[in-house]
Scaffold this motif. Sequence first.
Motif, PDB file in Angstrom:
ATOM      1  N   TYR A 129     -13.691  13.384   6.040  1.00 58.15           N
ATOM      2  CA  TYR A 129     -14.480  14.083   5.022  1.00 58.15           C
ATOM      3  C   TYR A 129     -15.826  13.373   4.818  1.00 58.15           C
ATOM      4  N   TYR A 130     -15.792  12.056   4.632  1.00 62.77           N
ATOM      5  CA  TYR A 130     -17.032  11.311   4.399  1.00 62.77           C
ATOM      6  C   TYR A 130     -17.796  11.007   5.685  1.00 62.77           C
ATOM      7  N   VAL A 174     -19.190  13.112   7.453  1.00 60.09           N
ATOM      8  CA  VAL A 174     -20.364  14.005   7.461  1.00 60.09           C
ATOM      9  C   VAL A 174     -21.572  13.338   6.795  1.00 60.09           C
ATOM     10  N   PRO A 175     -21.495  12.962   5.508  1.00 62.22           N
ATOM     11  CA  PRO A 175     -22.690  12.355   4.898  1.00 62.22           C
ATOM     12  C   PRO A 175     -22.987  10.957   5.437  1.00 62.22           C
ATOM     13  N   TYR A 176     -21.959  10.177   5.738  1.00 57.60           N
ATOM     14  CA  TYR A 176     -22.188   8.806   6.193  1.00 57.60           C
ATOM     15  C   TYR A 176     -22.867   8.775   7.568  1.00 57.60           C
ATOM     16  N   LEU A 231     -25.945   9.897  -0.509  1.00 59.25           N
ATOM     17  CA  LEU A 231     -25.529  10.987   0.378  1.00 59.25           C
ATOM     18  C   LEU A 231     -24.110  11.447   0.051  1.00 59.25           C
ATOM     19  N   GLY A 232     -23.242  10.492  -0.269  1.00 62.70           N
ATOM     20  CA  GLY A 232     -21.868  10.841  -0.616  1.00 62.70           C
ATOM     21  C   GLY A 232     -21.775  11.667  -1.884  1.00 62.70           C
ATOM     22  N   TYR A 277     -23.139  15.150  -1.252  1.00 63.28           N
ATOM     23  CA  TYR A 277     -22.133  15.880  -0.478  1.00 63.28           C
ATOM     24  C   TYR A 277     -20.966  16.319  -1.373  1.00 63.28           C
ATOM     25  N   ASN A 278     -20.478  15.405  -2.213  1.00 65.02           N
ATOM     26  CA  ASN A 278     -19.395  15.745  -3.148  1.00 65.02           C
ATOM     27  C   ASN A 278     -19.806  16.873  -4.094  1.00 65.02           C
ATOM     28  N   ILE A 334     -21.953  19.282  -3.496  1.00 67.97           N
ATOM     29  CA  ILE A 334     -21.932  20.543  -2.742  1.00 67.97           C
ATOM     30  C   ILE A 334     -20.497  21.034  -2.566  1.00 67.97           C
ATOM     31  N   ILE A 335     -19.593  20.116  -2.226  1.00 69.89           N
ATOM     32  CA  ILE A 335     -18.188  20.474  -2.026  1.00 69.89           C
ATOM     33  C   ILE A 335     -17.564  20.976  -3.327  1.00 69.89           C
ATOM     34  N   SER A 350     -12.911  14.939  -4.758  1.00 73.95           N
ATOM     35  CA  SER A 350     -13.688  16.149  -4.457  1.00 73.95           C
ATOM     36  C   SER A 350     -13.096  16.914  -3.283  1.00 73.95           C
TER      37      SER A 350
END
Length: 433
Positions: free
Chosen positions: A72-73, A75-77, A92-93, A96-97, A99-100, A146
């Motif tokens: 899951y992480y 993607v942003p990492y 970024l995390g 991303y959270n 948006i999710i 999330s």
Amino acid sequence: MNFIMKRVIDFVAKYPVLITALVCVVFYFLPFKPKPFGDGEYHEGTIQLIQYILNGFQGTVRIDKGLFTLFYYLVPYSLGYVFHNDTLFYLLGVAYNSIITCWAIQYIFASFDLMSFPTRTKFWTIIVLNLFPIHVYYAMGILAESAAFLGVSLFIYAWLKIIANSNAVKYYLMLSFSLVIVSGTRPNLLPFLVLFTLYFLTIKSEWKNKVIFISSLGLMLLFLALVEKKINNTDGAFKKDIFRRHLLWSRYELRDNPFNWLPQDGQKEFATSDYLHNLAKRDELDSICRVNHFDKTDYYIKWVTNDIIQNPGLTLRQYSLKFFQSQTFVISPIMKYNKSNFVKWSIHIYINAINYLLIFFSIAAIVVMNKQKKYQLMMPFLLFWGWSLVYVFIFHSEQRYMFPVRPVMVFLFGYYLNYYFNGNTSSKNSQVE
């Protein structure tokens, strides 16, 4: 005035995702947040996963909890990895959270549309959600919540589509994928997958659809298991130690201090006598095991089992209180605020007024579904909520273990409101019967 109020209600009901996005922005600038990287397991594990991939799939990865959270992480990492900066990883995390979380809200309200819930139901649901937006609070850290929130929201939507007699393959794949998200971020929910799968096999559906669901779920879970076995660097002894700690702590939660519901995390100034007794008993049991060369895990299980059998009244009281305590979702930074007890406990009461509103409305919705004989709609929610409670009854009742139930309770809240607004009758226009 009525015209303005109607416009407000219509706007709120029409744009729940926009409102959630705005709340995410506001929360980012508030002074209280979860620890940015939690206990560090997802942050460290995701970075190691990226390194593992870049090294030609060589090396090991820290997997303390659910493997899916690392994917899951990823993607942003991956977007910020080249800079090797923790501040950027965090930013970024969180983005991303957020948006999710908005995506999950979209699925919850799409589920409302499937049930033909009216505007008033949507309005009051988004209001209650944001009076205490714990889903947004958890999005402000590198945590598993999330992803779990999205998984359960997706599960609700897919299940409604399926029991509305949709034979589209994508909904069965969506259902299996949602369960992989849920169990891959919260492994303690794996027994629910077993219970739900057994129930799913009993419902009236084409065997083709059942095969699609079972095979896709099995293949994805097998993939995660094989990957974890290959790359995991976590010592099995570590997981056994966590298991024993949670199992023993469960026997002391709310034992001598039944109404002290503050989370315990080792900070002495906040420790209850229950927590101190738990630490003393841990030392005692460890000492017995060392002297007699007993297996610690087996001995802990025997001791806890005997304590439950010997204290049935205490156990019943603990479990009754844990039903509420595990669903309080207390925000630790606020509750461990030293300057003003009035502020601290006022917030505590406010938070739980919202939590218990959802609990009681959810119970009422289950009663209504049973009265309406909507068993296919009701059973997955009962199994999910029920197993989550069983888990916290037996193990340490950290509120985050109950958080995945939140979308279910939000849906049940909306269901009961719809029942109430329709004059206590079934919705005649619902696609789900």
